[in-house]
Design an enzyme around this catalytic site. Structure first.
Site, mmCIF file in Angstrom:
data_model
loop_
_atom_site.group_PDB
_atom_site.id
_atom_site.type_symbol
_atom_site.label_atom_id
_atom_site.label_comp_id
_atom_site.label_asym_id
_atom_site.label_seq_id
_atom_site.Cartn_x
_atom_site.Cartn_y
_atom_site.Cartn_z
ATOM 1 N N ARG A 107 0.807 -1.136 -0.106
ATOM 2 C CA ARG A 107 -0.004 0.004 -0.022
ATOM 3 C C ARG A 107 0.872 1.110 0.044
ATOM 4 O O ARG A 107 1.669 1.402 0.816
ATOM 5 C CB ARG A 107 -0.965 -0.095 1.083
ATOM 6 C CG ARG A 107 -1.451 1.315 1.171
ATOM 7 C CD ARG A 107 -2.755 1.347 2.343
ATOM 8 N NE ARG A 107 -3.924 0.545 1.801
ATOM 9 C CZ ARG A 107 -5.163 0.399 2.189
ATOM 10 N NH1 ARG A 107 -5.419 1.493 3.364
ATOM 11 N NH2 ARG A 107 -6.255 -0.208 1.769
ATOM 12 N N HIS A 134 -7.406 0.985 -6.649
ATOM 13 C CA HIS A 134 -7.545 0.166 -5.558
ATOM 14 C C HIS A 134 -8.237 -1.128 -5.703
ATOM 15 O O HIS A 134 -9.521 -1.501 -5.507
ATOM 16 C CB HIS A 134 -8.592 0.813 -4.433
ATOM 17 C CG HIS A 134 -8.365 0.274 -3.077
ATOM 18 N ND1 HIS A 134 -7.804 -0.912 -2.550
ATOM 19 C CD2 HIS A 134 -9.048 0.382 -1.831
ATOM 20 C CE1 HIS A 134 -7.971 -1.129 -1.199
ATOM 21 N NE2 HIS A 134 -8.728 -0.284 -0.795
ATOM 22 N N GLN A 137 -9.984 -3.975 -3.757
ATOM 23 C CA GLN A 137 -11.295 -3.394 -3.110
ATOM 24 C C GLN A 137 -12.511 -3.552 -4.129
ATOM 25 O O GLN A 137 -13.309 -4.250 -3.678
ATOM 26 C CB GLN A 137 -11.136 -2.146 -2.846
ATOM 27 C CG GLN A 137 -12.386 -1.502 -2.216
ATOM 28 C CD GLN A 137 -12.871 -1.898 -0.688
ATOM 29 O OE1 GLN A 137 -11.990 -2.008 0.199
ATOM 30 N NE2 GLN A 137 -13.932 -2.438 -0.535
ATOM 31 N N ASP A 227 -17.766 7.030 -1.158
ATOM 32 C CA ASP A 227 -16.300 6.774 -0.499
ATOM 33 C C ASP A 227 -16.182 8.155 -0.003
ATOM 34 O O ASP A 227 -16.607 9.185 -0.408
ATOM 35 C CB ASP A 227 -15.257 6.407 -1.644
ATOM 36 C CG ASP A 227 -13.921 6.249 -0.994
ATOM 37 O OD1 ASP A 227 -13.704 6.020 0.111
ATOM 38 O OD2 ASP A 227 -12.776 6.050 -1.819
ATOM 39 N N CYS A 267 -16.463 1.351 0.931
ATOM 40 C CA CYS A 267 -15.248 0.672 1.173
ATOM 41 C C CYS A 267 -14.725 0.736 2.799
ATOM 42 O O CYS A 267 -14.036 -0.095 3.280
ATOM 43 C CB CYS A 267 -14.110 0.843 0.022
ATOM 44 S SG CYS A 267 -13.519 2.440 0.565
ATOM 45 N N ARG A 293 -13.520 -9.224 1.635
ATOM 46 C CA ARG A 293 -12.180 -9.039 1.150
ATOM 47 C C ARG A 293 -11.199 -10.361 1.571
ATOM 48 O O ARG A 293 -10.489 -10.541 0.789
ATOM 49 C CB ARG A 293 -11.543 -7.823 2.099
ATOM 50 C CG ARG A 293 -12.253 -6.419 1.798
ATOM 51 C CD ARG A 293 -12.138 -5.791 0.609
ATOM 52 N NE ARG A 293 -10.794 -5.597 0.251
ATOM 53 C CZ ARG A 293 -9.704 -4.633 0.751
ATOM 54 N NH1 ARG A 293 -10.423 -3.830 1.735
ATOM 55 N NH2 ARG A 293 -8.515 -4.456 0.242
HETATM 56 N N1 NVA Z 1 -10.278 6.608 -1.243
HETATM 57 C C1 NVA Z 1 -9.863 6.165 -0.154
HETATM 58 C C2 NVA Z 1 -9.890 4.613 0.209
HETATM 59 C C3 NVA Z 1 -9.774 4.320 1.370
HETATM 60 C C4 NVA Z 1 -9.625 2.656 1.484
HETATM 61 C C5 NVA Z 1 -8.508 6.652 0.177
HETATM 62 O O1 NVA Z 1 -7.423 6.476 -0.617
HETATM 63 O O2 NVA Z 1 -8.122 7.186 1.609
HETATM 64 N N1 CP Z 2 -11.337 -0.420 2.253
HETATM 65 C C1 CP Z 2 -9.923 -0.383 2.752
HETATM 66 O O1 CP Z 2 -9.028 -0.552 1.976
HETATM 67 O O2 CP Z 2 -9.699 -0.158 4.179
HETATM 68 P P1 CP Z 2 -8.517 -0.171 5.028
HETATM 69 O O3 CP Z 2 -7.801 1.177 4.507
HETATM 70 O O4 CP Z 2 -8.748 -0.270 6.345
HETATM 71 O O5 CP Z 2 -7.477 -1.086 4.471
#
Ligand code: NVA
Ligand code: CP
Length: 309
Positions: A107, A134, A137, A227, A267, A293
């Protein structure tokens, strides 16, 4: 060996195979405890190294459980624990990770870092969220939608309301092309999807419509997604952005424009882009969505190890 970086890189038939495998595996585990291993033990002795440059709750836990249930183990790293953060080169780090581990999940706050790791690694690399994508997800969300609706997503109308230039919607747009579903997007004028992505989608026979009113986008849809307005990667004036999205909250009124049996997905984590009422309603399937997931990560791992049946 296969990488899993973006939905658009993966063939339709492989994406479908992942979903089918996840469905079979989930069904077979109904009576097993969370750390019991699937009967075929397909990744026995394999090590997944996962590294998070940004916060994570669900992705971290689901990948840990996924590799354990497949018979392997996981090691979770923080970037500040590695010499990489203090000057050791990325190619050298990639070589070491490939020597000690069998797959790498990252990540990251940099898409180019993912591409660089891919270049230097001799083990599969999985994108566990980047600024523009992502994919794990979204593939899992398709699994959840089909599980609940009991039909192919190609027969459903999906709606996204909110920031439409972030990682999750980008992957959803790519998925709409690969799985052939209708996608309505509702967002303020300045937060539309990137032109390059919409052009790619159009060229590939997408069924995407973009509206600047949430009600129009939600009308007649089977699934409503949203989101957070401000993503982890956003380097914006947060107060201004939140203000710009005031009319785009998913609330009961917006849900009333969708089909009666429409479901709500997010998500997570959430902010104020969804009302508490909708989030806690019967229509909200966010906990099932989060749990799934695990199952889809497992089939993604098997895809990477070329072990999908
Ligand atoms: N769009 C959000 C998704 C979190 C899982 C972010 O990148 O913070
Ligand atoms: N939806 C998701 O990716 O959650 P986290 O950021 O908690 O991993």
């Amino acid at each position: 060996m296969k990488h899993f970086l973006n939905i658009r890189d993966i063939s339709k038939s492989d994406l479908r195979k992942i979903i089918i495998d996840a469905k079979k595996r989930k069904k077979k585990r109904l009576k097993l405890n969370i750390l019991e291993i699937d009967s075929d033990n397909p990744l026995k002795g394999k090590l997944l190294i996962q590294m998070f440059e940004k916060s994570s709750t669900r992705t971290r836990l689901s990948f840990y459980l996924a590799i354990r249930q497949l018979g392997g183990g996981a090691l979770t790293l923080r970037p500040d624990e590695l010499h990489l953060a203090k000057g050791e080169s990325l190619p050298d780090t990639a070589k070491i990770l490939s020597t000690f581990g069998n797959a790498f999940m990252l990540r990251t706050d940099s898409d180019s870092k993912l591409r660089e790791f891919k270049k230097y690694m001799s083990i599969p690399i999985i994108n566990g969220l980047s600024p523009t994508s992502h994919p794990t997800q979204v593939l899992s969300d398709i699994f959840t939608i089909e599980e609940i609706k009991k039909k192919s997503i190609s027969k459903l109308e999906i709606c996204w309301i909110g920031d439409s230039n972030n990682n999750v919607i980008n992957s959803l747009i790519e998925a709409s092309v690969k799985f052939g579903f209708k996608l309505n997007i509702g967002c303020p004028e300045n937060y539309k999807p990137k032109k390059e992505l919409l052009n790619w989608a159009k060229k590939n026979n997408s069924k995407i419509k973009v509206y600047n009113e949430s009600f129009k986008a939600a009308k007649g849809c089977d699934v409503i997604f949203t989101d957070k307005v401000v993503s982890m990667n956003d380097k914006v004036n947060k107060n201004k952005k939140l203000k710009d999205f005031k009319k785009f909250q998913v609330n009961s009124k917006v849900m009333s424009y969708a089909k009666k049996n429409a479901i709500f997905l997010h998500c997570l984590p959430r902010g104020k882009e969804v009302s508490n009422e909708v989030f806690l309603s019967q229509q909200s399937k966010v906990w099932q969505q989060a749990e799934n997931r695990i199952y889809v990560q497992k089939s993604i791992l098997l895809y990477c190890f070329e072990k999908l049946r």
